[in-house]
Every structure is written in C-alpha cells, then in structure tokens.
Write a protein that holds these residues in place. Structure first.
Motif, PDB file in Angstrom:
ATOM      1  N   UNK A 136       0.830  -1.200   0.000  1.00 32.08           N
ATOM      2  CA  UNK A 136       0.000   0.000   0.000  1.00 32.08           C
ATOM      3  C   UNK A 136       0.871   1.259   0.000  1.00 32.08           C
ATOM      4  N   UNK A 137       0.557   2.163  -0.925  1.00 29.04           N
ATOM      5  CA  UNK A 137       1.269   3.433  -1.004  1.00 29.04           C
ATOM      6  C   UNK A 137       2.471   3.447  -1.908  1.00 29.04           C
ATOM      7  N   UNK A 138       3.005   2.275  -2.246  1.00 27.10           N
ATOM      8  CA  UNK A 138       4.135   2.222  -3.180  1.00 27.10           C
ATOM      9  C   UNK A 138       3.670   2.599  -4.580  1.00 27.10           C
ATOM     10  N   UNK A 139       4.591   3.124  -5.378  1.00 25.94           N
ATOM     11  CA  UNK A 139       4.250   3.479  -6.752  1.00 25.94           C
ATOM     12  C   UNK A 139       4.746   2.421  -7.730  1.00 25.94           C
ATOM     13  N   UNK A 140       3.949   2.249  -8.790  1.00 25.47           N
ATOM     14  CA  UNK A 140       4.290   1.343  -9.884  1.00 25.47           C
ATOM     15  C   UNK A 140       4.057   2.110 -11.189  1.00 25.47           C
ATOM     16  N   UNK A 141       5.082   2.209 -12.014  1.00 26.51           N
ATOM     17  CA  UNK A 141       4.940   2.878 -13.305  1.00 26.51           C
ATOM     18  C   UNK A 141       4.598   1.845 -14.371  1.00 26.51           C
ATOM     19  N   UNK A 142       3.616   2.162 -15.204  1.00 25.61           N
ATOM     20  CA  UNK A 142       3.219   1.298 -16.319  1.00 25.61           C
ATOM     21  C   UNK A 142       3.580   1.999 -17.628  1.00 25.61           C
ATOM     22  N   UNK A 143       4.298   1.311 -18.481  1.00 23.97           N
ATOM     23  CA  UNK A 143       4.729   1.835 -19.785  1.00 23.97           C
ATOM     24  C   UNK A 143       4.289   0.794 -20.805  1.00 23.97           C
ATOM     25  N   UNK A 144       3.008   0.889 -21.218  1.00 22.04           N
ATOM     26  CA  UNK A 144       2.355  -0.242 -21.859  1.00 22.04           C
ATOM     27  C   UNK A 144       1.602   0.141 -23.121  1.00 22.04           C
ATOM     28  N   UNK A 145       1.492  -0.786 -24.065  1.00 16.91           N
ATOM     29  CA  UNK A 145       0.584  -0.603 -25.195  1.00 16.91           C
ATOM     30  C   UNK A 145      -0.843  -0.967 -24.789  1.00 16.91           C
ATOM     31  N   UNK A 146      -1.732  -0.913 -25.760  1.00 16.10           N
ATOM     32  CA  UNK A 146      -3.151  -1.204 -25.498  1.00 16.10           C
ATOM     33  C   UNK A 146      -3.397  -2.711 -25.536  1.00 16.10           C
ATOM     34  N   UNK A 147      -2.989  -3.369 -24.470  1.00 17.35           N
ATOM     35  CA  UNK A 147      -3.146  -4.819 -24.351  1.00 17.35           C
ATOM     36  C   UNK A 147      -3.852  -5.122 -23.030  1.00 17.35           C
ATOM     37  N   UNK A 148      -4.507  -6.284 -22.911  1.00 18.87           N
ATOM     38  CA  UNK A 148      -5.232  -6.599 -21.668  1.00 18.87           C
ATOM     39  C   UNK A 148      -4.354  -6.567 -20.423  1.00 18.87           C
ATOM     40  N   UNK A 149      -3.076  -6.910 -20.577  1.00 19.89           N
ATOM     41  CA  UNK A 149      -2.182  -6.899 -19.421  1.00 19.89           C
ATOM     42  C   UNK A 149      -2.081  -5.509 -18.790  1.00 19.89           C
ATOM     43  N   UNK A 166       0.594   5.575 -15.117  1.00 24.15           N
ATOM     44  CA  UNK A 166       0.685   5.057 -16.482  1.00 24.15           C
ATOM     45  C   UNK A 166       1.329   6.118 -17.366  1.00 24.15           C
ATOM     46  N   UNK A 167       2.367   5.722 -18.062  1.00 19.54           N
ATOM     47  CA  UNK A 167       3.042   6.587 -19.026  1.00 19.54           C
ATOM     48  C   UNK A 167       2.718   6.055 -20.415  1.00 19.54           C
ATOM     49  N   UNK A 168       2.292   6.944 -21.281  1.00 18.72           N
ATOM     50  CA  UNK A 168       1.887   6.542 -22.628  1.00 18.72           C
ATOM     51  C   UNK A 168       2.983   5.709 -23.283  1.00 18.72           C
ATOM     52  N   UNK A 188       8.494  -1.233 -12.392  1.00 22.87           N
ATOM     53  CA  UNK A 188       7.979  -0.751 -13.676  1.00 22.87           C
ATOM     54  C   UNK A 188       7.431  -1.950 -14.437  1.00 22.87           C
ATOM     55  N   UNK A 189       6.232  -1.827 -14.966  1.00 20.79           N
ATOM     56  CA  UNK A 189       5.644  -2.876 -15.804  1.00 20.79           C
ATOM     57  C   UNK A 189       5.588  -2.350 -17.230  1.00 20.79           C
ATOM     58  N   UNK A 190       6.146  -3.128 -18.162  1.00 23.68           N
ATOM     59  CA  UNK A 190       6.204  -2.683 -19.550  1.00 23.68           C
ATOM     60  C   UNK A 190       5.992  -3.875 -20.474  1.00 23.68           C
ATOM     61  N   UNK A 310      -3.000   5.458 -21.622  1.00 17.00           N
ATOM     62  CA  UNK A 310      -2.036   6.458 -21.198  1.00 17.00           C
ATOM     63  C   UNK A 310      -2.635   7.821 -20.965  1.00 17.00           C
ATOM     64  N   UNK A 311      -3.860   8.042 -21.431  1.00 17.73           N
ATOM     65  CA  UNK A 311      -4.542   9.320 -21.251  1.00 17.73           C
ATOM     66  C   UNK A 311      -5.618   9.185 -20.183  1.00 17.73           C
TER      67      UNK A 311
END
Length: 654
Positions: A136-149, A166-168, A188-190, A310-311
């Motif tokens: 709880x409270x930790x940050x996770x950056x997502x750098x992902x395409x438009x996929x279900x994951x 989420x970063x576009x 980071x999840x990408x 991303x938006x």
C-alpha cells in the motif's frame, strides 16, 4: 452482442437530434433539480451518489472543507477500487459476463475476458507485485501498449492499494525518466513492444535508456513479451507470464477514500509535466454516477472509449468507470483509419454490439477525410449504436454535422480535462437529454459550478467571452492536489481567481445556459486591440465543404500586434485549385467574423501536427512561426508533419 445484417441508412427523419424531438417524454426538471442540489447541498447530493459504491467502511462525512483549498471527499470512508470494479460483480453472480473485449486489428487478434477471468488474472498479478515487495502506497509505473495486461496491471495496483502511474507507451526516454524520478516506483511494468499502425515500436530499449537517465532506479521490471518483437531480459527483469503463473493470488487491501489511486502526468503542449493525483473514494463515486447520468450506460451494456490507457480518458472510461458499474468495455488496439481502412470503427461497433462510444473529434475528421461520404458504413449493421460522445478537443460544428447526418443518432460533445477526470460540461443523456447546439458541449454537469469571468474576476453577462472557471469546491473525482507539489497546485489553478479553479480555457455561456468552450485562453489573440478567439475562426473554416480539418494560430504583426493565420487539410479527392479554396476561406471569415479578424493568409497542408491523443500542437506552431527553436513535444504523433511545416511557418523557401 453482435448487430446483425447490413447497415440500413435511416431516413433523415428517423431521429430529430437538433430540435430535441428525439427526447420527448424526458424528465424536463431532472437536470435543474440535480444541478441545484449539487451546488447548494453537495453533502446530500454526493452522499446519495456514494450508495453506488461498495464500502468497507461507509463514510459518515461526505465533504471536509476544513483544509480549504484542499477539500476532501468521504474522508472517513474505506474501500478498494479493484473490489468495486471486479470482485463484487463476481460475488453478485455475474462472473461469466464479459468485462473486457480486446480487439487488435494491428495484430489480427482478439479476446473476451469475463469478470471471473479478470478477477483471477488481477489477483495473480497483485500477488506477483506483492512478492516483489509492493505494498500500500508504493508506486508502480506502467509503460504499456493497449493490451489486456495493461488493464490487469492497473487493477492489480489498486487491489494492493499501490499507486499506479501510467506513461503513454512509446514516450521518449527522457520523458519517461522524468516521471520515474518524480513517482519513484518500486516496479515498472512494460512490454517488449507496441504497434502503431504498421510500425513496431520497441519499448524495452527506451525503458532501459530511461532508467539509465533517471536518478531513481526501480527494483524490478516486469515485461510482457509480445511475439511481434520479443525483448532480451536483464538482471532486474521478470517475464510477465512467468511471474503471474508463479504468484499466489492477493486479496483486496482496504484503503482510505482519500488515499491516492493513481498519478497521471499532464503533458503535450504545456511545460514541465504535472503529476495529477486521483483519490480513491471520490473517483469511484464520481465515475459510477457519470456512467448512468451522462452516458446512459448500465450493467451489461457494451461501451467503447476509443482512446488509450495512457490518457485520462483511458483511465476513467476504458478501465475504471465501465468496470465499476458492471458494463463491458472495449479495449481497441488500432486506429480510426488505416487499420485497415475508414470502416474500422463501424466494424468494431457491429461486431461487438457497442451501445455507445467515446472518442476525439479528430478521429471523425480522419474518417471524414478518407471517406467523405461515409460509404464504408454501408458494409456494417450498426443498429445497436445509440449515442456518439466526443471530447478531448473542441468539436467544431462541421464535424458534428457530418457525424450527425451520417449516423442519425445523438452526437454529444462534452468538455473535461486531465485534472478533472470526468466531464465538466455535458449533455446528460441518462439524466435529462437536451437539444444539441452545434459548437456547445451543453450545460455544466452537476457538481461543477461553472462561471465566466473577466480579467478582474467579475462574472460577465450571457454571450460575453471570458475565462471559464469553476467555483470551489470541485466535485468528487477531480484532482485534490498535484503529486508532492501543493504549492504548484495552488499557483497553477487557484491563484488567478481566488475561490475558483481556473480551467485555462476561454468561452461564454448563452441565454439558455449552454456553455461554449472556444479553446485555451492563450488561443485568444489581440488584433489591433480586439481580442478574438481563434476557435471561432476555426469553426467558420471547418464548415467549408472541402476542408477536412483546420487550425488557426496567432502570429506577430508589426502593425496590428497579432494577426491570425490558417492551415487546412483538404478532404480526400478534392482536386480544386488550393488558391481558390484559400481565398474562399479568407472571405468566409471576413463575412462571418468580420474584417477586424484580419485573416489574410491560409495555407493548404498535408497534415497538422498533433499529440497522440489528437490535440493540435498550436503552441508549438506559434513558437516556430515566431522564430523560436521549439523542441519537438514528446507527445507528438508524427514528427515528420511538424518538420514539413517549419519552413512554411517561417516563410522560408522550401
């Protein structure tokens, strides 16, 4: 869910959208009653709306104004957003309903994910993150395409009470590094790559470069390997499928309603990105209320927001809002044209039984340019399609008319911002549909006390243009502050007009209470002492039958201070002489805006520079025209278009 058969173009008299006859029998007092209560009794109004949400601990306080201007909604409530978006639907016996329809014309694949499937995948993803130390409270950056994951990862973070950012997908490494340093993610999840049309964009090298640049180093990266371009994994990397398969499912973690759900950095035509914070409780309440009241979408309906995760549109209306109310959301990895043609939207609507969709006007301008007569719609049955919503930029009257005449359903413009997270001004199709006025997104949404102010902060009469501002407090779901930057929140939004949130947009309200948003305040130009809106001129130019899309910018002039300059993209198949068209456009503006507008120069161009979300980069164009060495914005969709425009903007020989 499919619409069946071929599309039958309706009679023009099937629906009367402009005059309001379509809405005979609507409750003509519902809107005024709701709006009045929302501004005069916000505690009662939003306290009732909070019943749409499942709370771990129901709030006893709806609005805490003691920290003005830092208002808190439902401060003593506790909940979990993932539970509201996924688990409760399974518990209520609707686990076999489809939650996500993944449609990817760029890969030729698709998938339907039920709420039960989504619950299992999200719980395992949350378990994988928990095993990496995320809590709880930790940050996770997502750098992902438009996929279900990507959807799974967002929900997994909310399941743990972690804060996602989420970063576009495809953002430049420098921009990604800035966000990594600001958010300081533990993970980071990408993905190995994204796909833009026919182009494969390798994400992993850009991610590695961003981590090299950033001062903060994430502990781990989880990578979704895509077959189009698998990546080589390093020491800090884990394979998504291996990590998820090995994880133990995690349960939902209860959080305070005021705890942050996500950070979303604004970007595009502005300066240093701002980390917009979204709280948990107010966000869930506002989005749940909006789906029924604004969009007329309920449990089981198929809804499509043709945007990107991303938006802000993707956050609010691909992922959270439709899932919170138990609808089916379409996740589309494609374009309005070119994947494969201008009939792509009609195929998706027909194939999946889409009731309503939300996209940017630029998408329909692209379709109109490629298929001016809308011939491709004849190939599909879209009788299931009831309402088209447009937002993200001003809907010019010509685009409204083209879409309305083609579809013969309500075409509804509405206005909102990354900061607000949901609509400020809209035609509330589920509460009380109103007659459409082309060029206006209609009326303030309950909760938003919109005012038009002059430069001194005084309200102006109906029909007079000024700065659009919202009297505080803002409703639930809007930004409570900026990430770790309260001072910038105040200086950016609350200082110019004390007691108001400054939207940065200009416009006016007519005698019927309809709001007209004419564009950013900095798109107002001063021509020989006359303040003129470039948005007004764009509306006139866009009505020309040969024009697909256009923009007008202000450029320096020795005599008048500033003068407008127009740029137009013509519809496909137009063979007339460009000089003749430009002369007609100049005359149109003179006739409809007046000679005071001083529009003398209009150029036909192959394309207009835009962000990936479809916003025209007017500020960048102005800077180049002024001779400045403007950097290429990280959000630009096609840098080649801007490069081609540079000599034209500067009047240099090509």
């Amino acid at each position: 869910m499919q619409c069946l058969g071929k599309y039958q173009r309706p009679s023009p008299h099937t629906h009367v959208v402009r005059g309001g006859e379509l809405f005979v029998g609507a409750d003509v007092t519902a809107y005024s009653s709701a709006f009045s209560r929302s501004v005069n009794d916000p505690t009662g109004f939003w306290g009732d709306a909070a019943r749409l949400i499942s709370w771990d601990q129901e709030p006893t306080t709806v609005l805490d104004a003691s920290g003005d201007p830092f208002y808190q909604w439902f401060p003593d409530g506790r909940l979990n957003t993932c539970y509201n978006a996924v688990d409760r639907h399974v518990e209520q016996g609707r686990g076999e309903q489809v939650a996500i329809i993944y449609d990817s014309p760029v890969t030729g694949t698709g998938r339907k994910i039920t709420y039960s499937d989504l619950q299992e995948e999200v719980a395992r993803c949350a378990g994988a993150l928990r095993a990496l130390g995320v809590q709880k409270g930790d940050r996770v950056v997502l750098y992902m395409p438009m996929v279900p994951e990507a959807v799974t990862a967002m929900l997994a973070c909310s399941r743990l009470g972690a804060v996602h950012s989420v970063v576009f997908g495809g953002f430049a490494p420098n921009e990604l590094a800035t966000r990594i340093d600001d958010a300081q993610p533990k993970v980071v999840i990408s993905a190995s790559c994204g796909i833009e049309g026919k182009r494969i964009i390798e994400y992993k090298p850009m991610l590695e470069r961003a981590i090299d640049i950033a001062a903060h180093k994430p502990d781990h990266c989880i990578i979704v390997q895509r077959p189009q371009s698998p990546a080589t994994l390093g020491d800090r990397d884990l394979d998504w499928h291996e990590a998820i398969s090995a994880a133990q499912p995690a349960e939902c973690v209860s959080v305070q309603a005021t705890d942050p759900l996500y950070i979303l950095y604004t970007s595009g035509t502005t300066a240093k990105p701002k980390g917009v914070v979204r709280d948990t409780g107010g966000h869930a309440v506002a989005l749940a209320w909006s789906m029924g009241a604004i969009y007329d979408i309920g449990p089981g309906d198929v809804w499509w927001a043709a945007s990107d995760i991303g938006w802000v549109v993707g956050h609010s209306y691909i992922v959270y809002a439709p899932l919170i109310i138990g609808a089916t959301s379409v996740l589309y990895e494609g374009k309005p044209v070119g994947t494969p043609d201008a009939g792509a939207f009609w195929r998706v609507i027909s194939e999946h039984g889409v009731k309503s969709m939300f996209t940017a006007p630029t998408a329909f301008r692209a379709i109109k340019k490629e298929d001016p007569k809308g011939a491709r719609i004849e190939d599909y049955d879209i009788s299931c399609f009831k309402i088209l919503f447009l937002a993200g930029e001003r809907t010019d009257p010509e685009t409204y008319r083209w879409a309305s005449d083609l579809l013969h359903i309500p075409v509804i413009d509405h206005w909102w911002q990354t900061e607000t997270g949901w609509a400020i001004v809209a035609n509330l199709m589920g509460l009380e549909p109103m007659p459409v006025k082309p060029g206006s997104p209609t009326v303030p949404v309950p909760g938003y006390d919109v005012r038009v102010l002059d430069e001194e902060g005084n309200e102006v009469p109906a029909g007079t243009e000024g700065a659009l501002a919202i009297r505080l407090p803002l409703p639930p779901g809007t930004l409570p502050t900026l990430w770790q930057d309260d001072d910038r929140y105040i200086s950016s939004y609350l200082t110019r007009f004390p007691g108001y949130y400054v939207t940065g947009d200009g416009g006016h309200v007519d005698e019927d209470g309809y709001v007209y948003v004419m564009g950013r305040v900095d798109d107002v130009i001063n021509v020989a002492g006359h303040r003129l809106s470039t948005g007004t001129m764009e509306g006139v130019i866009a009505e020309h039958p040969d024009v697909a899309e256009c923009t007008v910018i202000g450029v320096a002039d020795e005599l008048k201070g500033e003068v407008p300059r127009g740029f137009v993209v013509l519809k496909a198949g137009v063979s007339r002489d460009a000089a003749d068209i430009c002369a007609e456009l100049v005359q149109r503006v003179r006739d409809q805006v007046g000679a005071v507008a001083s529009l003398r120069e209009v150029d036909v161009v192959a394309g207009l520079p835009k962000t990936r979300s479809g916003k025209i980069l007017r500020g960048t164009m102005r800077g180049i025209a002024a001779g400045r060495n403007e950097p290429v914005p990280s959000t630009i969709d096609d840098p080649a278009i801007l490069d081609a425009l540079r000599p034209l903007l500067r009047h240099e020989p090509v």
